[in-house]
Structure formats: structure tokens, C-alpha cells
Design an enzyme around this catalytic site. Structure first.
Site, PDB file in Angstrom:
ATOM      1  N   GLN A 134      -5.111  -1.993   9.086  1.00  0.00           N
ATOM      2  CA  GLN A 134      -4.918  -3.317   8.497  1.00  0.00           C
ATOM      3  C   GLN A 134      -5.518  -4.402   9.389  1.00  0.00           C
ATOM      4  O   GLN A 134      -5.205  -4.477  10.576  1.00  0.00           O
ATOM      5  CB  GLN A 134      -3.413  -3.569   8.280  1.00  0.00           C
ATOM      6  CG  GLN A 134      -3.101  -4.846   7.555  1.00  0.00           C
ATOM      7  CD  GLN A 134      -3.602  -4.843   6.109  1.00  0.00           C
ATOM      8  OE1 GLN A 134      -3.413  -3.891   5.357  1.00  0.00           O
ATOM      9  NE2 GLN A 134      -4.275  -5.918   5.720  1.00  0.00           N
ATOM     10  N   ASP A 153     -11.688   2.005   3.095  1.00  0.00           N
ATOM     11  CA  ASP A 153     -11.972   0.577   2.928  1.00  0.00           C
ATOM     12  C   ASP A 153     -13.477   0.340   2.744  1.00  0.00           C
ATOM     13  O   ASP A 153     -13.892  -0.749   2.383  1.00  0.00           O
ATOM     14  CB  ASP A 153     -11.534  -0.187   4.196  1.00  0.00           C
ATOM     15  CG  ASP A 153     -10.228  -0.932   3.997  1.00  0.00           C
ATOM     16  OD1 ASP A 153      -9.907  -1.249   2.832  1.00  0.00           O
ATOM     17  OD2 ASP A 153      -9.550  -1.210   5.003  1.00  0.00           O
ATOM     18  N   LYS A 168       0.844  -1.205   0.000  1.00  0.00           N
ATOM     19  CA  LYS A 168       0.000   0.000   0.000  1.00  0.00           C
ATOM     20  C   LYS A 168       0.880   1.258   0.000  1.00  0.00           C
ATOM     21  O   LYS A 168       0.586   2.230  -0.688  1.00  0.00           O
ATOM     22  CB  LYS A 168      -0.955  -0.026   1.206  1.00  0.00           C
ATOM     23  CG  LYS A 168      -2.097  -1.009   0.964  1.00  0.00           C
ATOM     24  CD  LYS A 168      -2.867  -1.387   2.197  1.00  0.00           C
ATOM     25  CE  LYS A 168      -3.804  -2.550   1.847  1.00  0.00           C
ATOM     26  NZ  LYS A 168      -4.472  -3.153   2.982  1.00  0.00           N
TER      27      LYS A 168
END
Ligand code: NAP
Length: 285
Positions: free
Chosen positions: A97, A120, A53
Site C-alpha cells: 500500500q 498493481d 481490499k
């Protein structure tokens, strides 16, 4: 024999689009885009995802802010950090995460992220918006799958679409996105009866189970578009999907490989969401 859908190429195209728009907005409006990535503990797979990322941010010209926290971080400490990032103007998107260590309640953390920075699209507000089709961010993996299907030139309207898997991050939102494109959608899961028959009816089959080589060629309709979301690590260290590629490619018209299919798309869509977040926060349409 199926045509292989090149996820790396489609992902590169999405990242190029994002990089070009980000550069234009930087030059014309002085917009700087920033993504905060938070990782707790030492899960090696998570470490790889976070590094990827960071690299993707560099490639599209975003700033990335990494917060690597110790395994012993408390829920309260993590929530405090999320609150700081919610208020930090340099940060347009926040990604925590997953999975988190067991002593931390993932839901509490997801719910603490500002929906405007929830790139997300896991926050209940963003999940609800997807249901009613008024979303700002699409969940990254299902959105990546849609882009891959689009790349084949397949019109989803009226097609029988079967999604195997009903997780909140893949299966359910995937079904919703296919429905919004006028597919006739069936969602399957571990309690589904006659899975093979259901799969054989699918013009578009999206598999997100987490079981290596579970879907075999005899479960696939001749000419179907097959998208394999699964990522399974075999004992020999190799990565493989939920679809048995060798038998499936003999039946499908298009198929994604693993690796090199859905995987690269997820990060590209994250970059797209982060740019969308930055634009919205700056009041740019
Ligand atoms: P998950 O939360 O474990 O959900 C798995 C789903 O598969 C569940 O709905 C489960 O049904 C269903 N299932 C399990 N066994 C089944 C069976 N025998 N027959 C039919 N359905 C069955 O997994 P996930 O997070 O959705 O992820 C799925 C896979 O995608 C994993 O391999 C994951 O690593 C991969 N993934 C890849 C990406 C990417 O970027 N490429 C992103 C996310 C996930 P029940 O609900 O009945 O238990």
C-alpha cells in the site's frame, strides 16, 4: 442531463465474474488464490483501503494475508518481507500500500516485487508491457475506467479522448489504454495551455488531477462521457471529485459520481488481476 455511471454496480459485476471463475477453478483444478497486502505505518486512508481490499478478497473467495508493519520498519526489512512473499506459493499477488513512510524508497520496493505477482502493475516490466500491448495485468484504476466507459456502450474508436493528469499510476497508463482502443488521445497536465479549449474538444474526458471541483461544466463538450478519477477530502469531511458534478452533469451524456464511480472499480480490477496472476502461476490459460 447526464446518465450517472454506477461504479458500484459495474464493480459488483466484475467481482461476481471473478468470484464465479475462482470458484470454478477451485472445484475443477484445486486452485486457491491468495493476495498479500502490506501496509507500513498508520496512515488512516491507507488503513481504509487495506481493509476494503481484505473484504473484497473474502467476497470473491480469495485468501488474504495482511502484513501491518510499524512506521519504523526499515527499507531493508520491507524488502526482506517482499522477497519472502515472492517465494511464498500461497501468495499469487503482492500489494504494498502506497504511500510508504518517507524513509523508504517506493521505487526500490516496487522493483523488488516479482513482476508475476505485481497485481498493481507498477513494476517497470509490467509498465513496459502495457506500452507494447502485451500485458498480463492492467493497472487497476485505468482498467476500471475502461470498464466504466465500456458500460456506457461508447465505442472509443476515433473519439477525441482527453486525459487530465500524467501520473505513472493513472494518467499515463490511462492514455495508453485509450490509445489501444483506437482513441485519439491528448494528455494534459499542469503546464498545458488552453486547458479549457482542449477539454471542450473531448468526446471522452478522464480527469485525474487531485483538485476538488477543478473541471466545471463550461469546460465540457455537450454529450461528452466524463470520468472523474479524483478523490478529494473537503474540510467538512466529505469526499468529492475533480469535476464539479452539478454543472458537468448538465453537459455530459454520461458521468461518474464521487464517491461511487471509479473508486469501487479499482478494487474490483485488483481482484481480477490477482485471479489472472494465480492462473498464470498455475499454468492455466
Ligand atoms: P498525481 O500523481 O498528484 O498527479 C496529478 C496530475 O494532475 C499531474 O500530472 C499534474 O500535472 C496534474 N495537474 C495538477 N494540477 C493541474 C492543473 N491545474 N491543470 C492540469 N493538470 C494538473 O495524482 P494521481 O495519483 O494521478 O491521482 C489523481 C487523483 O486521482 C487524486 O485525487 C487521487 O486521489 C485520485 N485517485 C483515485 C483512485 C481511485 O481509485 N479512484 C486511484 C488513484 C488516484 P504535472 O504532472 O504537470 O504536475
Amino acid at each position: 442531463m447526464a446518465q450517472i455511471i454506477d461504479g458500484k454496480a459495474v464493480s459488483a459485476a466484475v467481482k461476481n465474474e471473478v468470484a464465479e471463475e475462482a470458484a470454478r477453478l477451485r472445484d475443477e483444478k484445486g486452485l486457491k488464490v491468495g493476495l498479500a497486502v502490506v501496509i507500513v505505518g498508520n496512515n488512516p486512508a491507507s488503513r481504509v483501503y487495506v481493509n476494503n481490499k481484505k473484504k473484497a478478497c473474502e467476497a470473491v473467495g480469495f485468501q488474504s494475508f495482511e502484513y501491518a508493519l510499524d512506521e519504523s520498519t526499515t527499507q531493508e526489512q520491507l524488502l526482506d518481507l517482499v522477497n519472502v512473499l515472492n517465494r511464498d506459493d500461497r501468495v499469487n499477488g503482492i500489494l504494498v500500500q502506497l504511500p510508504l513512510p518517507k524513509h523508504i524508497d517506493e521505487k526500490a520496493v516496487i522493483n523488488a516485487i516479482s513482476p508475476d505477482k505485481d497485481v498493481d502493475a507498477f513494476h517497470p516490466i509490467n509498465v513496459g508491457k502495457i506500452m507494447i500491448g502485451e500485458y498480463s495485468f492492467l493497472p487497476c484504476t485505468p482498467a476500471g475506467v475502461m470498464r466504466l466507459i465500456e458500460s456506457t456502450g461508447t465505442d472509443i474508436t476515433g473519439k477525441q479522448c482527453v486525459v487530465i493528469g500524467r501520473s505513472n499510476i493513472v494518467g499515463k497508463p490511462q492514455a495508453m489504454l485509450l490509445l489501444q482502443k483506437n482513441g485519439t488521445v491528448t494528455i494534459c497536465h499542469s503546464k498545458t495551455k488552453n486547458l479549457k479549449e482542449v477539454c471542450l474538444g473531448a468526446d471522452i474526458l478522464v480527469v485525474a488531477i487531485g483538485r476538488a471541483n477543478f473541471v466545471t461544466g463550461d469546460m465540457i463538450k455537450e454529450g461528452a462521457v466524463v470520468i472523474d478519477v479524483g478523490m478529494n477530502r473537503l474540510d467538512n469531511g466529505k469526499l468529492c471529485g475533480d469535476v464539479e458534478f452539478e454543472s458537468a452533469e448538465k453537459k455530459a451524456s454520461f458521468i461518474t459520481p464521487v464517491p461511487g464511480g471509479v473508486g469501487p472499480m479499482t478494487i474490483a480490477m485488483l481482484m481480477k488481476n490477482t485471479l489472472t496472476a494465480a492462473k498464470q502461476q498455475a499454468g492455466i490459460e
